[in-house]
Design a protein around this motif. Structure first.
Motif, mmCIF file in Angstrom:
data_model
loop_
_atom_site.group_PDB
_atom_site.id
_atom_site.type_symbol
_atom_site.label_atom_id
_atom_site.label_comp_id
_atom_site.label_asym_id
_atom_site.label_seq_id
_atom_site.Cartn_x
_atom_site.Cartn_y
_atom_site.Cartn_z
ATOM 1 N N VAL A 4 -10.402 -2.076 1.441
ATOM 2 C CA VAL A 4 -9.808 -1.335 2.544
ATOM 3 C C VAL A 4 -8.850 -0.318 1.957
ATOM 4 O O VAL A 4 -8.116 -0.607 1.019
ATOM 5 C CB VAL A 4 -9.059 -2.283 3.505
ATOM 6 C CG1 VAL A 4 -8.350 -1.494 4.592
ATOM 7 C CG2 VAL A 4 -10.035 -3.273 4.123
ATOM 8 N N SER A 6 -5.770 1.659 1.123
ATOM 9 C CA SER A 6 -4.352 1.329 1.224
ATOM 10 C C SER A 6 -3.547 2.536 1.666
ATOM 11 O O SER A 6 -3.956 3.679 1.493
ATOM 12 C CB SER A 6 -3.829 0.854 -0.135
ATOM 13 O OG SER A 6 -3.785 1.931 -1.039
ATOM 14 N N ARG A 7 -2.346 2.270 2.224
ATOM 15 C CA ARG A 7 -1.474 3.361 2.654
ATOM 16 C C ARG A 7 -1.043 4.207 1.466
ATOM 17 O O ARG A 7 -0.974 5.428 1.534
ATOM 18 C CB ARG A 7 -0.251 2.780 3.367
ATOM 19 C CG ARG A 7 0.695 3.843 3.892
ATOM 20 C CD ARG A 7 1.831 3.218 4.671
ATOM 21 N NE ARG A 7 1.327 2.449 5.797
ATOM 22 C CZ ARG A 7 2.114 1.716 6.587
ATOM 23 N NH1 ARG A 7 3.413 1.637 6.357
ATOM 24 N NH2 ARG A 7 1.590 1.047 7.597
ATOM 25 N N PRO A 164 -6.566 3.437 7.517
ATOM 26 C CA PRO A 164 -6.347 2.134 6.870
ATOM 27 C C PRO A 164 -7.401 1.090 7.195
ATOM 28 O O PRO A 164 -7.553 0.121 6.448
ATOM 29 C CB PRO A 164 -4.963 1.717 7.382
ATOM 30 C CG PRO A 164 -4.755 2.503 8.635
ATOM 31 C CD PRO A 164 -5.468 3.795 8.438
ATOM 32 N N THR A 165 -8.142 1.250 8.298
ATOM 33 C CA THR A 165 -9.151 0.244 8.642
ATOM 34 C C THR A 165 -10.558 0.645 8.209
ATOM 35 O O THR A 165 -11.484 -0.167 8.309
ATOM 36 C CB THR A 165 -9.161 -0.027 10.159
ATOM 37 O OG1 THR A 165 -9.568 1.161 10.855
ATOM 38 C CG2 THR A 165 -7.784 -0.458 10.639
ATOM 39 N N ASP A 166 -10.733 1.885 7.758
ATOM 40 C CA ASP A 166 -12.050 2.314 7.289
ATOM 41 C C ASP A 166 -12.348 1.648 5.948
ATOM 42 O O ASP A 166 -11.476 1.539 5.085
ATOM 43 C CB ASP A 166 -12.102 3.838 7.165
ATOM 44 C CG ASP A 166 -11.880 4.528 8.498
ATOM 45 O OD1 ASP A 166 -12.397 4.020 9.511
ATOM 46 O OD2 ASP A 166 -11.179 5.560 8.530
ATOM 47 N N ARG A 167 -13.585 1.208 5.763
ATOM 48 C CA ARG A 167 -13.938 0.380 4.614
ATOM 49 C C ARG A 167 -14.747 1.163 3.582
ATOM 50 O O ARG A 167 -15.612 1.972 3.929
ATOM 51 C CB ARG A 167 -14.721 -0.851 5.078
ATOM 52 C CG ARG A 167 -13.942 -1.722 6.061
ATOM 53 C CD ARG A 167 -14.691 -2.995 6.398
ATOM 54 N NE ARG A 167 -15.968 -2.751 7.046
ATOM 55 C CZ ARG A 167 -16.110 -2.518 8.345
ATOM 56 N NH1 ARG A 167 -15.047 -2.465 9.131
ATOM 57 N NH2 ARG A 167 -17.310 -2.326 8.870
ATOM 58 N N GLY A 189 -13.842 1.761 10.495
ATOM 59 C CA GLY A 189 -13.253 0.506 10.930
ATOM 60 C C GLY A 189 -13.146 0.384 12.434
ATOM 61 O O GLY A 189 -12.776 -0.673 12.945
ATOM 62 N N ASP A 190 -13.459 1.454 13.158
ATOM 63 C CA ASP A 190 -13.369 1.474 14.618
ATOM 64 C C ASP A 190 -14.771 1.685 15.177
ATOM 65 O O ASP A 190 -15.436 2.681 14.864
ATOM 66 C CB ASP A 190 -12.436 2.605 15.061
ATOM 67 C CG ASP A 190 -12.078 2.548 16.539
ATOM 68 O OD1 ASP A 190 -12.948 2.169 17.346
ATOM 69 O OD2 ASP A 190 -10.937 2.910 16.889
ATOM 70 N N GLY A 293 -7.976 7.882 11.182
ATOM 71 C CA GLY A 293 -9.187 7.513 10.464
ATOM 72 C C GLY A 293 -10.378 8.322 10.928
ATOM 73 O O GLY A 293 -10.276 9.525 11.189
#
Length: 380
Positions: A4, A6-7, A164-167, A189-190, A293
């Motif tokens: 994932v 990171s920030r 942050p949620t995109d893989r 990620g959405d 994202g």
């Protein structure tokens, strides 16, 4: 391998400044080809591949390009060649000295159109019409051009938008156009994104993106863009210089298309949040983008005097108007890109809302705007 974003990595990507050695080379033409035979796996992480791709903007090269889109958008008057750009095949020749000094030629059956990128302007030369159009500065919003779909640019825009949620995960390395390329898979990620996955291949030696494949939720290729015949090294300055022919019809513009003109004339103070999505830059009240994202929605306020014309153009292309509380909606869609035109009952508030997202999300933003119309911008 899967990870994932990171920030800290996102901050590094945003501040990357590309810089590479300039190698001697010249434009070569070769068919696109790839092979997985004899390519050793990369030792880099998925995040490292992303960072190298984002840092490659100043890698100098010459190449040929091809983009193939399957987005079945209607050909709407006022939106230029958008439908053919994202719904057909575009072949280009590319000379790239850096993000602020480049040339991309579109080669078609009936002629050629060359676009020159300079530090403070963009110039387009149309051989057939003998028009030389220079756009001063960079509009806050505009329609896509062919150079936006060149593989390195398309990949860099995709990767710079990651949230942050995109893989991310690595794909097997390939040999693309005679060069070793590391593969990367991106999965939103959405679930509201219309992108099922994106596959990217990046030159191992320079970080230059060589290929992008975007797959829609039906499993079909929505957009594939590839470089071939890559030659590293700074192109000759003469190639990068716009023509100076005396027979050209010269024009100077600040807004090159309908979208750019609308963005420049926005009159409404747009909200900082819509349908649970935060504006990416609330201070840019005229043409904000909502979301993070790979789920981002652009909202372009439409001046009342142009609303009827735009609605007529869209409906004449086959779209149907639907009455909703507070106004009406006109939808234009494809497997990847969706658009909603929202028009308020007061005849003053109207918006073009678009994104690579599920159309129901666009409807949510549209109905919220119609139910609670924004006020005039401060100082207007």
């Amino acid at each position: 391998m899967s990870t994932v974003v990171s920030r800290a990595a996102r901050r590094r990507w945003a501040s990357v400044a590309g810089g590479t050695a300039l190698l001697v080379g010249s434009l070569g033409v070769a068919p696109w080809a790839w092979s997985a035979v004899g390519v050793a796996p990369t030792s880099a992480s998925a995040e490292a591949v992303v960072e190298r791709a984002l840092a490659s903007g100043d890698v100098s090269y010459s190449a040929t390009g091809e983009s193939r889109g399957s987005l079945a958008l209607p050909d709407v008057r006022g939106f230029g060649g958008l439908a053919s750009l994202v719904g057909g095949t575009t072949r280009t020749r590319i000379w790239w000295a850096g993000d602020s000094h480049w040339r991309v030629d579109v080669v078609g059956l009936t002629g050629e159109q060359d676009t020159y990128g300079l530090p403070s302007s963009t110039t387009t030369w149309d051989y057939e019409t003998r028009r030389l159009v220079t756009v001063a500065g960079e509009p806050s919003a505009r329609l896509p051009r062919a150079d936006d779909l060149v593989a390195p640019r398309a990949v860099q825009r995709l990767l710079s938008a990651l949230g942050p949620t995109d893989r991310l995960s690595l794909l097997p390395a390939r040999r693309i156009g005679g060069r070793d390329a590391d593969g990367l898979r991106v999965v939103p990620g959405d679930a509201r994104s219309t992108i099922a996955r994106a596959e990217v291949w990046v030159d191992r030696a320079t970080g230059l993106p060589l290929r992008l494949r975007m797959v829609d939720r039906a499993g079909d290729d929505a957009l594939v863009t590839t470089l071939s015949g890559v030659r590293l090294g700074r192109p000759d300055d003469e190639v990068l210089r716009p023509p100076t022919t005396s027979t050209a019809r010269r024009e100077l513009e600040t807004a090159p298309d309908l979208v750019a003109r609308l963005a420049a004339r926005s009159t409404w103070q747009m909200p900082d949040e819509l349908a649970g999505l935060q504006a990416s830059d609330p201070a840019a009240a005229g043409t904000p983008t909502y979301g993070t994202g790979l789920v981002r929605v652009a909202v372009l306020p439409l001046p009342g005097r142009l609303t009827r014309e735009v609605v007529a153009n869209v409906t004449s292309a086959g779209s149907v108007s639907e009455d909703v509380a507070g106004g009406s909606l006109v939808r234009v869609g494809s497997s990847l890109l969706n658009v909603v035109l929202a028009v308020g009952d007061d005849g003053r508030h109207a918006y073009v809302i678009t994104g690579l997202v599920d159309p129901t999300l666009l409807d949510e933003l549209a109905t919220e705007l119609l139910a609670s119309p924004p006020p005039l911008r401060y100082g207007r």
